[in-house]
Write a protein that holds these residues in place. Structure first.
Motif, PDB file in Angstrom:
ATOM      1  N   PHE A 137      -3.061   9.505  -9.737  1.00  0.00           N
ATOM      2  CA  PHE A 137      -2.892  10.588  -8.776  1.00  0.00           C
ATOM      3  C   PHE A 137      -1.973  10.159  -7.638  1.00  0.00           C
ATOM      4  CE2 PHE A 137      -4.461  11.781  -4.542  1.00  0.00           C
ATOM      5  CZ  PHE A 137      -4.020  13.089  -4.509  1.00  0.00           C
ATOM      6  N   LEU A 138      -2.213   8.972  -7.079  1.00  0.00           N
ATOM      7  CA  LEU A 138      -1.380   8.493  -5.981  1.00  0.00           C
ATOM      8  C   LEU A 138       0.076   8.315  -6.409  1.00  0.00           C
ATOM      9  CD1 LEU A 138      -3.507   5.832  -4.053  1.00  0.00           C
ATOM     10  CD2 LEU A 138      -2.912   8.140  -3.358  1.00  0.00           C
ATOM     11  N   THR A 139       0.275   7.794  -7.605  1.00  0.00           N
ATOM     12  CA  THR A 139       1.630   7.597  -8.113  1.00  0.00           C
ATOM     13  C   THR A 139       2.352   8.926  -8.257  1.00  0.00           C
ATOM     14  OG1 THR A 139       0.913   5.616  -9.301  1.00  0.00           O
ATOM     15  CG2 THR A 139       2.996   6.602  -9.994  1.00  0.00           C
ATOM     16  N   GLY A 140       1.694   9.901  -8.866  1.00  0.00           N
ATOM     17  CA  GLY A 140       2.300  11.224  -9.037  1.00  0.00           C
ATOM     18  C   GLY A 140       2.585  11.886  -7.698  1.00  0.00           C
ATOM     19  N   THR A 141       1.656  11.807  -6.776  1.00  0.00           N
ATOM     20  CA  THR A 141       1.835  12.404  -5.458  1.00  0.00           C
ATOM     21  C   THR A 141       2.985  11.737  -4.718  1.00  0.00           C
ATOM     22  OG1 THR A 141      -0.495  12.997  -5.331  1.00  0.00           O
ATOM     23  CG2 THR A 141       0.713  12.891  -3.251  1.00  0.00           C
ATOM     24  N   PHE A 142       3.067  10.420  -4.795  1.00  0.00           N
ATOM     25  CA  PHE A 142       4.154   9.699  -4.125  1.00  0.00           C
ATOM     26  C   PHE A 142       5.511  10.101  -4.703  1.00  0.00           C
ATOM     27  CE2 PHE A 142       7.043   6.045  -3.862  1.00  0.00           C
ATOM     28  CZ  PHE A 142       7.156   5.946  -2.482  1.00  0.00           C
TER      29      PHE A 142
END
Length: 171
Positions: A137-142
């Motif tokens: 999730f963090l990777t996609g959001t970033f």
């Protein structure tokens, strides 16, 4: 008409940045529409290469946003319940900001953990899977946020470079 397109493009840029965090809005494609609106003005020369490359990049990042969390979850032994829990945790963070800015980090992880526990995973497996889902999730959001910010920078740069054509009364 150019000023209307410029204002609409700017609004699309801001909504695109918000869409980087909100799961219901596709951030990069919305930001790209802002670039398109800017290029529809008479002041900005049409550049099909620029629009084509930025559109392709927006679509790739949009697609990866659905793939990366699933990959993170599977890599760490999780299930779709972890991915769903992460998304629900994000919604809790956005609509019930109990923990302030830290909620955007804490609640998706908690949601993934609860999702895995509801799927009858043991505590250690659920925590590991929740961590994988959270990292995805963090990777996609970033990625989405980075593209939206870059597109916003391109929008501002082009509008600034052609400001005299957009606003002839400034000269």
């Amino acid at each position: 008409m150019d000023i209307v397109l410029l204002i609409l493009g700017f609004i699309f840029m801001l909504v695109g940045i918000l869409g980087s965090f909100l799961p219901i809005l596709p951030g990069p494609p919305i930001s790209w529409v802002g670039l398109l609106l800017l290029h529809l003005t008479k002041a900005i020369p049409p550049d099909s290469w620029f629009l084509g490359i930025t559109a392709a990049l927006a679509l790739v990042v949009f697609g990866l946003d659905y793939v990366i969390p699933a990959m993170g979850t599977k890599k760490f032994g999780g299930t779709k319940y972890g991915v769903i829990g992460t998304t629900l945790g994000l919604l809790v963070a956005l609509f019930f900001p109990i923990l302030g800015p830290f909620g955007i980090i804490v609640w998706p992880f908690v949601g993934a953990l609860v999702g895995e526990l509801l799927n009858k995973a043991d505590g250690k497996t659920a925590t590991k899977a929740a961590f994988g889902s959270f990292l995805g999730f963090l990777t996609g959001t970033f990625m989405k946020f980075l593209i939206a910010i870059i597109y916003f920078g391109l929008f501002i740069s082009k509008a600034w470079n052609y400001r005299l054509e957009l606003f002839p009364f400034l000269s």
